[in-house]
Design an enzyme around this catalytic site. Structure first.
Site, PDB file in Angstrom:
ATOM      1  N   THR A 132     -11.461  -1.383  14.410  1.00  0.00           N
ATOM      2  CA  THR A 132     -10.471  -2.208  13.708  1.00  0.00           C
ATOM      3  C   THR A 132     -10.274  -3.563  14.385  1.00  0.00           C
ATOM      4  O   THR A 132      -9.643  -4.438  13.826  1.00  0.00           O
ATOM      5  CB  THR A 132      -9.096  -1.501  13.627  1.00  0.00           C
ATOM      6  OG1 THR A 132      -8.627  -1.273  14.957  1.00  0.00           O
ATOM      7  CG2 THR A 132      -9.187  -0.198  12.888  1.00  0.00           C
ATOM      8  N   ASN A 139       4.692  -3.021  12.585  1.00  0.00           N
ATOM      9  CA  ASN A 139       3.755  -3.624  11.639  1.00  0.00           C
ATOM     10  C   ASN A 139       4.220  -3.300  10.225  1.00  0.00           C
ATOM     11  O   ASN A 139       4.168  -2.141   9.805  1.00  0.00           O
ATOM     12  CB  ASN A 139       2.348  -3.055  11.887  1.00  0.00           C
ATOM     13  CG  ASN A 139       1.319  -3.574  10.896  1.00  0.00           C
ATOM     14  OD1 ASN A 139       1.604  -4.451  10.083  1.00  0.00           O
ATOM     15  ND2 ASN A 139       0.117  -3.025  10.967  1.00  0.00           N
ATOM     16  N   CYS A 199      -3.203  -4.643   4.131  1.00  0.00           N
ATOM     17  CA  CYS A 199      -2.085  -5.460   4.644  1.00  0.00           C
ATOM     18  C   CYS A 199      -2.061  -6.883   4.091  1.00  0.00           C
ATOM     19  O   CYS A 199      -1.206  -7.679   4.502  1.00  0.00           O
ATOM     20  CB  CYS A 199      -2.120  -5.500   6.163  1.00  0.00           C
ATOM     21  SG  CYS A 199      -1.807  -3.897   6.903  1.00  0.00           S
ATOM     22  N   LYS A 202      -0.494  -7.468  20.638  1.00  0.00           N
ATOM     23  CA  LYS A 202      -1.621  -8.054  21.357  1.00  0.00           C
ATOM     24  C   LYS A 202      -2.559  -8.871  20.461  1.00  0.00           C
ATOM     25  O   LYS A 202      -2.949  -9.997  20.807  1.00  0.00           O
ATOM     26  CB  LYS A 202      -2.406  -6.902  22.019  1.00  0.00           C
ATOM     27  CG  LYS A 202      -3.503  -7.336  22.958  1.00  0.00           C
ATOM     28  CD  LYS A 202      -4.084  -6.088  23.622  1.00  0.00           C
ATOM     29  CE  LYS A 202      -5.513  -6.319  24.035  1.00  0.00           C
ATOM     30  NZ  LYS A 202      -6.182  -5.061  24.411  1.00  0.00           N
ATOM     31  N   SER A 255      -7.111  -4.791   5.824  1.00  0.00           N
ATOM     32  CA  SER A 255      -8.279  -3.969   6.131  1.00  0.00           C
ATOM     33  C   SER A 255      -9.115  -3.767   4.881  1.00  0.00           C
ATOM     34  O   SER A 255      -8.601  -3.737   3.765  1.00  0.00           O
ATOM     35  CB  SER A 255      -7.838  -2.607   6.671  1.00  0.00           C
ATOM     36  OG  SER A 255      -7.305  -2.757   7.957  1.00  0.00           O
ATOM     37  N   THR A 259       3.493   2.062  15.245  1.00  0.00           N
ATOM     38  CA  THR A 259       3.678   0.727  14.650  1.00  0.00           C
ATOM     39  C   THR A 259       3.937   0.732  13.145  1.00  0.00           C
ATOM     40  O   THR A 259       4.499  -0.242  12.634  1.00  0.00           O
ATOM     41  CB  THR A 259       2.421  -0.138  14.901  1.00  0.00           C
ATOM     42  OG1 THR A 259       1.277   0.573  14.393  1.00  0.00           O
ATOM     43  CG2 THR A 259       2.245  -0.441  16.369  1.00  0.00           C
ATOM     44  N   GLU A 266       0.844  -1.191   0.000  1.00  0.00           N
ATOM     45  CA  GLU A 266       0.000   0.000   0.000  1.00  0.00           C
ATOM     46  C   GLU A 266       0.880   1.242   0.000  1.00  0.00           C
ATOM     47  O   GLU A 266       0.411   2.337   0.294  1.00  0.00           O
ATOM     48  CB  GLU A 266      -0.974  -0.002   1.176  1.00  0.00           C
ATOM     49  CG  GLU A 266      -0.356  -0.065   2.543  1.00  0.00           C
ATOM     50  CD  GLU A 266      -1.419  -0.112   3.630  1.00  0.00           C
ATOM     51  OE1 GLU A 266      -1.953  -1.203   3.853  1.00  0.00           O
ATOM     52  OE2 GLU A 266      -1.710   0.936   4.217  1.00  0.00           O
ATOM     53  N   HIS A 296      -1.318 -12.083  10.798  1.00  0.00           N
ATOM     54  CA  HIS A 296      -1.030 -10.665  10.605  1.00  0.00           C
ATOM     55  C   HIS A 296      -0.849 -10.036  11.977  1.00  0.00           C
ATOM     56  O   HIS A 296      -1.522 -10.405  12.940  1.00  0.00           O
ATOM     57  CB  HIS A 296      -2.168  -9.974   9.838  1.00  0.00           C
ATOM     58  CG  HIS A 296      -1.942  -8.503   9.717  1.00  0.00           C
ATOM     59  ND1 HIS A 296      -0.801  -7.986   9.149  1.00  0.00           N
ATOM     60  CD2 HIS A 296      -2.677  -7.429  10.135  1.00  0.00           C
ATOM     61  CE1 HIS A 296      -0.855  -6.658   9.197  1.00  0.00           C
ATOM     62  NE2 HIS A 296      -1.979  -6.294   9.797  1.00  0.00           N
TER      63      HIS A 296
END
Lengths: 132, 355
Positions: free
Chosen positions: B210, B275, B120, B248, B305, B161, B88, B243
């Site tokens: 999200t 990320n 992603c 967390k 997403s 991130t 992206e 992913h």
């Protein structure tokens, strides 16, 4: 208009593609079709390994147009393991380790934008310290 | 496999012939971001994130990952029929990243080249397409890459991130593979959890939206269907990788699906590199392939997403030991580390207005 020039140089810039002399086996970079050692024709393409060592270096603070975003940066003469000397930027450098004789390897990086933020992006070889 | 399967399975078995990772050298500690924007107060989603050098972008990073993958594949580059780059953060709005990558590795001109986009999961999209191209015998080899230099608005939670890195895979016939890809399954819905509109520099996101309806819903549905349909259980896998937008989410979803921390830890790189968006699940896979043994089974579930997940079951073959030494390990890129402060980060990422 720089586009044709950048396009013509892409193979040597992206992947260190030079030439090998069929007469004396000298490796030639940048490609020039004539062997600098024996003067015979040398047109066979040869991909360099990208390994070499720093032959000499300097640090650029006042960069030429197009490179000012990167300043200050280090430019080196790199002795390729196949023989030729090439001039290129060093990148991903820990300056405390920089010295003549330091082993380096070729990476393809963004050199600059050909004009402003609307221009084509120019990619090419730089050298970084060899990864452990 | 059960009947009426919705799994995607090529007629001819396919696998990974070569893999390669790339992570830039620079690291921005999360404490640098919190120092600037929250007075250092509050929890941090990662320890630090990778930052691309001033001369790096998705083109240059993809080239290095592709070279690593080709070094492991040890095939003639003239047999590559596709170079596909999922991202992206393609450097051009119009002009393919993939042609530059293909030119640099010597794969031109007899090749497909295209750029993929699905937030992603653009990298696993390219992998699935490569499975189809190779599995139908339209092509012997295809290269699929997922790579990003992710954008985070200054002060936004994503700034902690949004990182840089990814991986490349040479996909080919299973009998040459270091890991066979047994099957894949995609679960996709229209879920507006994160987006970037045309001409916008930074993405927008739905904050807590999200989580449950987006990441957890899609990852869980994809993984569950994959396990049920392939008649496997969590304990049948040596490794699992999800992913990883933060530390967390993947650990929570892994636990919910019955996986142990031991199965998750090898592919969980987000705390150390952030990320990497299109690269996140697949660079975790490269870290797993760096240490997996022949016969090990791996489950990978990506998430993009917008929204969707691709789940894949891989089985490592006895060709792994011979191939992996031919390129730097993913860990060697992670340990090649130079810490930078927020001011240096702001300059390197073009966040300073110069005119």
């Amino acid at each position: 208009m720089d586009i044709p020039r950048h396009w013509r140089l892409k193979k040597q810039r992206y992947a260190l593609v030079g030439e090998v002399c069929d007469h004396c086996d000298s490796k030639v970079f940048p490609p020039r079709d004539i062997c600098p050692d024996c003067g015979e024709e040398a047109k066979t393409l040869y991909s360099f390994s990208g390994k070499g060592e720093v032959y000499s270096y300097t640090k650029v603070f006042e960069a030429p147009a197009g490179f000012d975003e990167n300043a200050p940066y280090t430019v080196a003469m790199v002795k390729l393991e196949e023989g030729p000397l090439v001039t290129a930027q060093l990148t991903d450098l820990d300056e405390s380790n920089l010295e003549i004789g330091m082993p380096v390897e070729m990476v393809t990086r963004k050199l600059r934008s050909a004009t402003d933020e609307r221009g084509m992006l120019v990619y090419g070889y730089k050298f970084r310290p060899v990864m452990a | 496999m059960t009947e009426n399967s919705k799994l995607l399975q090529p007629e001819n078995p396919v696998g990974i012939i070569g893999y390669g990772a790339y992570v830039p050298k620079y690291r921005l500690p999360a404490t640098e971001v919190s120092k600037v924007w929250t007075d250092g107060v509050g929890g941090l989603p990662v320890v630090e994130k990778s930052v691309p050098g001033i001369d790096e972008d998705v083109v240059t990073m993809s080239i290095e990952a592709a070279r690593n993958a080709m070094n492991r594949a040890r095939i003639d580059v003239s047999e590559v029929r596709a170079v596909w780059v999922g991202s992206e953060s393609h450097p051009y709005a119009v002009k393919p990243t993939s042609t530059i990558v293909a030119e640099a590795i010597g794969a031109v001109p007899n090749t497909q080249a295209a750029d993929w986009e699905f937030a992603c999961k653009a990298g696993t999209e390219a992998m699935v397409a490569a499975m189809g191209l190779v599995g139908s015998k339209m092509a012997k080899y295809a290269i699929a890459i997922g790579m990003d230099t992710a954008q985070g608005r200054p002060g936004d939670p994503l700034e902690y991130t949004a990182a840089a890195g990814g991986a490349a895979f040479v996909i080919g016939p299973a009998d040459e593979a270091l890991a066979e890809i047994e099957c894949t399954y995609s679960f996709v819905t229209d879920t507006p959890d994160f987006w970037r509109r045309a001409y916008q520099k930074y993405p927008e996101h739905g904050h807590r939206f999200t989580g449950e309806p987006a990441y957890f819903k899609h990852v869980t549905e994809a993984a569950k269907y994959m396990l049920e349909t392939s008649e496997t259980k969590a304990e049948d896998y040596a490794y699992v990788v999800f992913h990883q937008p933060n530390a967390k989410f993947p650990q929570t979803v892994g636990k919910q699906l019955g996986f142990t921390p031991e199965q998750i830890k090898t592919g969980l790189l987000v705390s150390e590199i952030g990320n990497t968006y299109s690269g996140a699940a697949i660079i975790g896979l490269t870290a797993i392939l760096d240490e997996a043994k022949p016969g090990d089974r791996i489950l990978m579930v990506s998430y993009g997403s917008g929204a969707g997940s691709d789940a894949m079951i891989l089985k490592v073959t006895d060709q792994i030991d011979d191939r992996r030494k031919n390129a730097p390990s993913t860990r060697s890129y992670i340990s090649r580390r130079k810490e930078i402060d927020y001011a240096t980060y702001a300059r390197m990422r073009g966040k300073l207005t110069m005119k």
